[in-house]
Design a protein around this motif. Structure first.
Motif, PDB file in Angstrom:
ATOM      1  N   VAL A 204      32.548  41.123  44.512  1.00 27.34           N
ATOM      2  CA  VAL A 204      33.702  41.128  43.614  1.00 27.34           C
ATOM      3  C   VAL A 204      34.358  39.754  43.687  1.00 27.34           C
ATOM      4  O   VAL A 204      34.766  39.332  44.774  1.00 27.34           O
ATOM      5  CB  VAL A 204      34.729  42.198  44.063  1.00 27.34           C
ATOM      6  CG1 VAL A 204      35.931  42.211  43.133  1.00 27.34           C
ATOM      7  CG2 VAL A 204      34.085  43.572  44.146  1.00 27.34           C
ATOM      8  N   PRO A 205      34.435  39.033  42.582  1.00 26.06           N
ATOM      9  CA  PRO A 205      35.047  37.706  42.641  1.00 26.06           C
ATOM     10  C   PRO A 205      36.536  37.804  42.911  1.00 26.06           C
ATOM     11  O   PRO A 205      37.215  38.727  42.460  1.00 26.06           O
ATOM     12  CB  PRO A 205      34.784  37.124  41.245  1.00 26.06           C
ATOM     13  CG  PRO A 205      34.526  38.282  40.367  1.00 26.06           C
ATOM     14  CD  PRO A 205      33.991  39.391  41.224  1.00 26.06           C
ATOM     15  N   SER A 206      37.029  36.846  43.664  1.00 27.53           N
ATOM     16  CA  SER A 206      38.460  36.829  43.981  1.00 27.53           C
ATOM     17  C   SER A 206      39.173  35.835  43.063  1.00 27.53           C
ATOM     18  O   SER A 206      38.822  34.661  43.032  1.00 27.53           O
ATOM     19  CB  SER A 206      38.643  36.424  45.442  1.00 27.53           C
ATOM     20  OG  SER A 206      39.978  36.030  45.666  1.00 27.53           O
ATOM     21  N   ARG A 207      40.171  36.315  42.323  1.00 21.67           N
ATOM     22  CA  ARG A 207      40.927  35.432  41.424  1.00 21.67           C
ATOM     23  C   ARG A 207      41.807  34.482  42.225  1.00 21.67           C
ATOM     24  O   ARG A 207      41.905  33.299  41.932  1.00 21.67           O
ATOM     25  CB  ARG A 207      41.793  36.273  40.480  1.00 21.67           C
ATOM     26  CG  ARG A 207      42.664  35.462  39.521  1.00 21.67           C
ATOM     27  CD  ARG A 207      43.546  36.365  38.685  1.00 21.67           C
ATOM     28  NE  ARG A 207      44.416  37.214  39.504  1.00 21.67           N
ATOM     29  CZ  ARG A 207      45.561  36.806  40.063  1.00 21.67           C
ATOM     30  NH1 ARG A 207      45.993  35.574  39.891  1.00 21.67           N
ATOM     31  NH2 ARG A 207      46.274  37.636  40.800  1.00 21.67           N
ATOM     32  N   MET A 208      42.392  35.019  43.281  1.00 23.38           N
ATOM     33  CA  MET A 208      43.344  34.200  44.026  1.00 23.38           C
ATOM     34  C   MET A 208      42.656  33.200  44.943  1.00 23.38           C
ATOM     35  O   MET A 208      43.295  32.288  45.443  1.00 23.38           O
ATOM     36  CB  MET A 208      44.284  35.101  44.824  1.00 23.38           C
ATOM     37  CG  MET A 208      45.287  35.794  43.906  1.00 23.38           C
ATOM     38  SD  MET A 208      46.601  36.596  44.807  1.00 23.38           S
ATOM     39  CE  MET A 208      45.759  37.963  45.569  1.00 23.38           C
TER      40      MET A 208
ATOM     41  N   ALA B 256      38.634  35.134  28.774  1.00 26.15           N
ATOM     42  CA  ALA B 256      39.884  34.907  29.503  1.00 26.15           C
ATOM     43  C   ALA B 256      39.765  35.397  30.947  1.00 26.15           C
ATOM     44  O   ALA B 256      40.217  34.731  31.893  1.00 26.15           O
ATOM     45  CB  ALA B 256      41.030  35.634  28.794  1.00 26.15           C
ATOM     46  N   GLN B 257      39.114  36.550  31.115  1.00 23.11           N
ATOM     47  CA  GLN B 257      38.922  37.081  32.470  1.00 23.11           C
ATOM     48  C   GLN B 257      38.018  36.145  33.284  1.00 23.11           C
ATOM     49  O   GLN B 257      38.281  35.892  34.458  1.00 23.11           O
ATOM     50  CB  GLN B 257      38.265  38.461  32.397  1.00 23.11           C
ATOM     51  CG  GLN B 257      39.261  39.616  32.380  1.00 23.11           C
ATOM     52  CD  GLN B 257      38.533  40.948  32.216  1.00 23.11           C
ATOM     53  OE1 GLN B 257      37.765  41.136  31.264  1.00 23.11           O
ATOM     54  NE2 GLN B 257      38.779  41.866  33.127  1.00 23.11           N
ATOM     55  N   LEU B 258      36.951  35.669  32.624  1.00 23.10           N
ATOM     56  CA  LEU B 258      36.035  34.756  33.320  1.00 23.10           C
ATOM     57  C   LEU B 258      36.774  33.487  33.750  1.00 23.10           C
ATOM     58  O   LEU B 258      36.611  33.019  34.877  1.00 23.10           O
ATOM     59  CB  LEU B 258      34.857  34.380  32.400  1.00 23.10           C
ATOM     60  CG  LEU B 258      33.800  35.458  32.175  1.00 23.10           C
ATOM     61  CD1 LEU B 258      32.821  35.024  31.092  1.00 23.10           C
ATOM     62  CD2 LEU B 258      33.054  35.766  33.475  1.00 23.10           C
ATOM     63  N   ASP B 259      37.589  32.970  32.839  1.00 28.84           N
ATOM     64  CA  ASP B 259      38.321  31.737  33.147  1.00 28.84           C
ATOM     65  C   ASP B 259      39.240  31.948  34.346  1.00 28.84           C
ATOM     66  O   ASP B 259      39.315  31.114  35.248  1.00 28.84           O
ATOM     67  CB  ASP B 259      39.142  31.291  31.928  1.00 28.84           C
ATOM     68  CG  ASP B 259      38.233  30.797  30.805  1.00 28.84           C
ATOM     69  OD1 ASP B 259      37.042  30.519  31.077  1.00 28.84           O
ATOM     70  OD2 ASP B 259      38.702  30.726  29.640  1.00 28.84           O
ATOM     71  N   GLU B 260      39.938  33.049  34.316  1.00 27.87           N
ATOM     72  CA  GLU B 260      40.862  33.361  35.393  1.00 27.87           C
ATOM     73  C   GLU B 260      40.150  33.433  36.749  1.00 27.87           C
ATOM     74  O   GLU B 260      40.699  33.076  37.784  1.00 27.87           O
ATOM     75  CB  GLU B 260      41.477  34.721  35.094  1.00 27.87           C
ATOM     76  CG  GLU B 260      42.919  34.820  35.431  1.00 27.87           C
ATOM     77  CD  GLU B 260      43.507  36.095  34.863  1.00 27.87           C
ATOM     78  OE1 GLU B 260      44.671  36.055  34.466  1.00 27.87           O
ATOM     79  OE2 GLU B 260      42.805  37.129  34.811  1.00 27.87           O
ATOM     80  N   LEU B 261      38.902  33.911  36.690  1.00 27.03           N
ATOM     81  CA  LEU B 261      38.125  34.064  37.921  1.00 27.03           C
ATOM     82  C   LEU B 261      37.346  32.800  38.256  1.00 27.03           C
ATOM     83  O   LEU B 261      36.639  32.742  39.261  1.00 27.03           O
ATOM     84  CB  LEU B 261      37.146  35.237  37.780  1.00 27.03           C
ATOM     85  CG  LEU B 261      37.797  36.615  37.685  1.00 27.03           C
ATOM     86  CD1 LEU B 261      36.783  37.648  37.228  1.00 27.03           C
ATOM     87  CD2 LEU B 261      38.393  37.018  39.029  1.00 27.03           C
ATOM     88  N   ASN B 262      37.478  31.806  37.374  1.00 29.21           N
ATOM     89  CA  ASN B 262      36.770  30.555  37.595  1.00 29.21           C
ATOM     90  C   ASN B 262      35.248  30.759  37.586  1.00 29.21           C
ATOM     91  O   ASN B 262      34.531  30.204  38.409  1.00 29.21           O
ATOM     92  CB  ASN B 262      37.214  29.951  38.926  1.00 29.21           C
ATOM     93  CG  ASN B 262      37.118  28.450  38.905  1.00 29.21           C
ATOM     94  OD1 ASN B 262      37.221  27.841  37.824  1.00 29.21           O
ATOM     95  ND2 ASN B 262      36.918  27.837  40.054  1.00 29.21           N
ATOM     96  N   LEU B 263      34.791  31.600  36.684  1.00 23.18           N
ATOM     97  CA  LEU B 263      33.360  31.914  36.624  1.00 23.18           C
ATOM     98  C   LEU B 263      32.756  31.450  35.301  1.00 23.18           C
ATOM     99  O   LEU B 263      33.377  31.589  34.251  1.00 23.18           O
ATOM    100  CB  LEU B 263      33.131  33.425  36.728  1.00 23.18           C
ATOM    101  CG  LEU B 263      33.406  34.120  38.050  1.00 23.18           C
ATOM    102  CD1 LEU B 263      33.120  35.608  37.922  1.00 23.18           C
ATOM    103  CD2 LEU B 263      32.578  33.528  39.178  1.00 23.18           C
TER     104      LEU B 263
END
Ligand code: ASP
Length: 590
Positions: A180-184, A576-583
């Motif tokens: 699970v990728p971490s956003r923070m 947008a979700q990908l960007d937030e997760l830096n993926l």
């Protein structure tokens, strides 16, 4: 109040009462002016009847009902003219005074009855409809009951149910992790637990000496019919215990479940078999002991007659199949083809028949006299009328495994694997390590936290492969009817032994520190001796119900591709979700 009774509870003693029921219209039919409605909820089905001379509006409403409409119906309980002994409510029906349609339904994609006409796929897509069916309702009811009994038993023994986190760091147990990728923490990932193994051990260090949890676990494996990417374990750990204590405690739990849930008495104490015996006799570490047909080694008996296949083999084994002397050429050919399938992987199959008239017939008549063939069959414990099947090869365990698969198949064909017969046992004395030719290294047979037997510590500390291969663990599996239902071990609780284990597994000090530093450190702060095990809860439920597949015992399972076709998952996520997760998603190769 929508209802005063459920659809499963009214009996002849209720005749004369005015009742209100609510539920789903399973079906309705007209018969000589009367309308009969089967009303269903999860408790059962009750027949409702609207008389021909009832009020016109009531007749009209009754006639308008479609399948799966949700209604509330009020009327008087009356004795039925033609009773239905198959239904618990079959002695009565409700003579309706009113019907209130609570909600309509579009026509369901399959009929919601015990025997449904819907195929797998459509039922999976409309799982919430499938779940209205009786067999699934009883499956989930059984599951609930089991969980309840487990909690009762363990609570009565002083166990505490403690939750452990789902977002963790990878704990390798032989499968791939879901991550699970971490956003923070950009670029970093959590892993979903394959089991709470390290956490429950840390709870032992923390002094919670009897822990359990009915817990979801995640393993990213290729799926088979009886595997799910997320599944549930009854996960347990105890401190200040030896193997004997753990086996007794959980044998007791299983005995209680068998007794209280399905009324079955299992042997006390349960039989135990060493891993070595299980492999030698049944070609499996989870032997089905509902029937015999054990494997016998005949290597010494068959050598020296000029038949190179057997002369050159390191191991030759046989099973005797009762009544098999009757098999025709065609049947034997078919079985031979069956073992040659890649799933079994045999090169061929040799047979010897002990005919009823005392003669022998075999596929190796050219090389052996009838007396020799009889002597071989005797070692395999064959009786007159049996056939023995022989396999050979350069690796003993491989041949045994193939014979074990054939044994199960023949047992099945002979009807010796009745799902209502229960033959549980413990498999004990597992090897600690397993050598992988392919990777040129050892793997932990159970997991890297399993302790070597104290009397094998010299071998464990040796650097010779033969020594390490001989090390046994205090590890154990609970096996039922050819299925591993649970397994566990006494753990390492000493930091140095744990470090040595990582070394044996080819995990260098830095990697060990990075991945497992937390547990090695914890062991330095007074870790008590401890051990435990985990049961595969979904499978325990399925087998108690005499079913092979676990899917019906999970409310919302995944299919063979690991997909939930009802909610259509997994799915893409938006930019947008990908960007937030830096993926970034790489283009996916066709
Ligand atoms: N964590 C182990 C497993 O999931 C069970 C145990 O050793 O307690 O198989």
């Amino acid at each position: 109040m929508y209802r005063d009774h459920t659809c499963g509870e009214l009996r002849i003693a209720n005749v004369g009462q005015k009742v209100t029921l609510a539920g789903w219209v399973q079906r309705s039919r007209k018969l000589g002016g009367m309308t009969f409605i089967d009303l269903r909820d999860r408790y059962g089905i009750t027949q409702l009847v609207v008389e021909a001379d009832a009020e016109a509006s009531l007749v009209e409403t009754a006639t308008s009902l479609g399948r799966e409409f949700v209604i509330q119906a009020t009327g008087e309980v009356v004795e039925r003219q033609s009773k239905n002994p198959k239904m618990p409510t079959g002695d009565i029906e409700i003579k309706l005074e009113s019907i209130n349609i609570l909600n309509k339904s579009v026509t369901p994609p399959f009929t919601i009855e015990d025997e449904s006409d819907g195929g797998e796929d459509i039922r999976a897509k409309f799982r919430y409809l499938d779940l209205r069916r009786g067999p699934l309702q009883s499956a989930l009811a059984l599951r609930h009951r089991m969980a309840h009994e487990v909690r009762n038993y363990l609570d009565s023994k002083g166990f505490m149910e403690i939750e452990t986190p789902y977002l963790i760091k990878s704990t390798p147990e032989g499968a791939r992790d879901f991550v699970v990728p971490s956003r923070m923490n950009p670029g970093q990932f959590y892993a979903l637990p394959q089991s709470p193994q390290t956490f429950k051990q840390l709870l032992m260090v923390a002094g919670y000496d009897r822990y359990f949890q009915i817990v979801r676990c995640f393993r990213d494996e290729d799926l088979r019919a009886d595997r799910q990417p997320e599944f549930t374990q009854i996960d347990c750990e105890m401190s200040f215990v030896e193997q004997e204590d753990v086996l007794n405690m959980f044998e007791g739990m299983m005995r209680t479940l068998f007794k209280n849930v399905i009324g079955v008495d299992i042997p006390d104490p349960l039989p135990r078999m060493s891993w070595y015996d299980a492999m030698d006799k049944y070609g499996s570490d989870k032997p089905d002991v509902r029937f015999g047909m054990a494997i016998h080694e005949i290597t010494d008996k068959v050598k020296g007659n000029g038949f190179s296949v057997l002369d050159d083999a390191a191991y030759v084994g046989a099973i005797a199949v009762p009544g098999g002397a009757e098999y025709t050429r065609k049947q034997i050919d078919e079985i031979t083809e069956w073992v040659k399938r890649p799933q079994v992987g045999a090169k061929g199959l040799i047979y010897i028949k002990l005919n009823a008239d005392g003669s022998v017939k075999s596929s190796i008549d050219k090389f052996y006299t009838p007396e020799q063939l009889k002597a071989i069959a005797e070692v395999a414990e064959a009786k007159t009328g049996d056939i023995i099947f022989i396999m050979s090869g350069p690796q003993k365990r491989k041949v045994q495994t193939m014979l074990g698969v054939l044994r199960l198949e023949m047992g099945g064909r002979l009807g010796l694997r009745d799902p209502k017969v229960f033959a549980p046992l413990w498999i004990v004395d597992f090897p600690l390590l397993e050598w992988s030719e392919e990777d040129g290294r050892f793997y932990a047979m159970h997991h890297p936290f399993t302790a070597p037997k104290p009397e094998h510590m010299d071998w464990f500390n040796s650097n010779k492969k033969e020594d390490l291969e001989r090390v046994c663990a205090n590890a154990y599996d609970f096996v039922l009817n050819g299925n591993e239902l649970g397994g566990g071990s006494i753990r390492i609780h000493n930091a140095d032994v744990q470090k040595r284990m990582f070394e044996v597994l080819g995990i260098g000090p830095e990697e060990a520190e990075y991945k497992f530093g937390f547990i090695i450190h914890a062991f330095q702060f007074g870790a008590p001796p401890h051990g435990g095990l985990a049961f595969g809860f979904d499978r325990v439920c399925a087998l108690f119900a005499g079913k092979e597949s676990i899917r019906d015992f999970i409310a919302f399972p995944k299919n063979n591709q690991g997909r939930d076709v009802m909610i259509d998952s997994p799915s893409e996520i938006d930019q947008a979700q990908l960007d937030e997760l830096n993926l970034d998603i790489r283009p996916i190769a066709e």
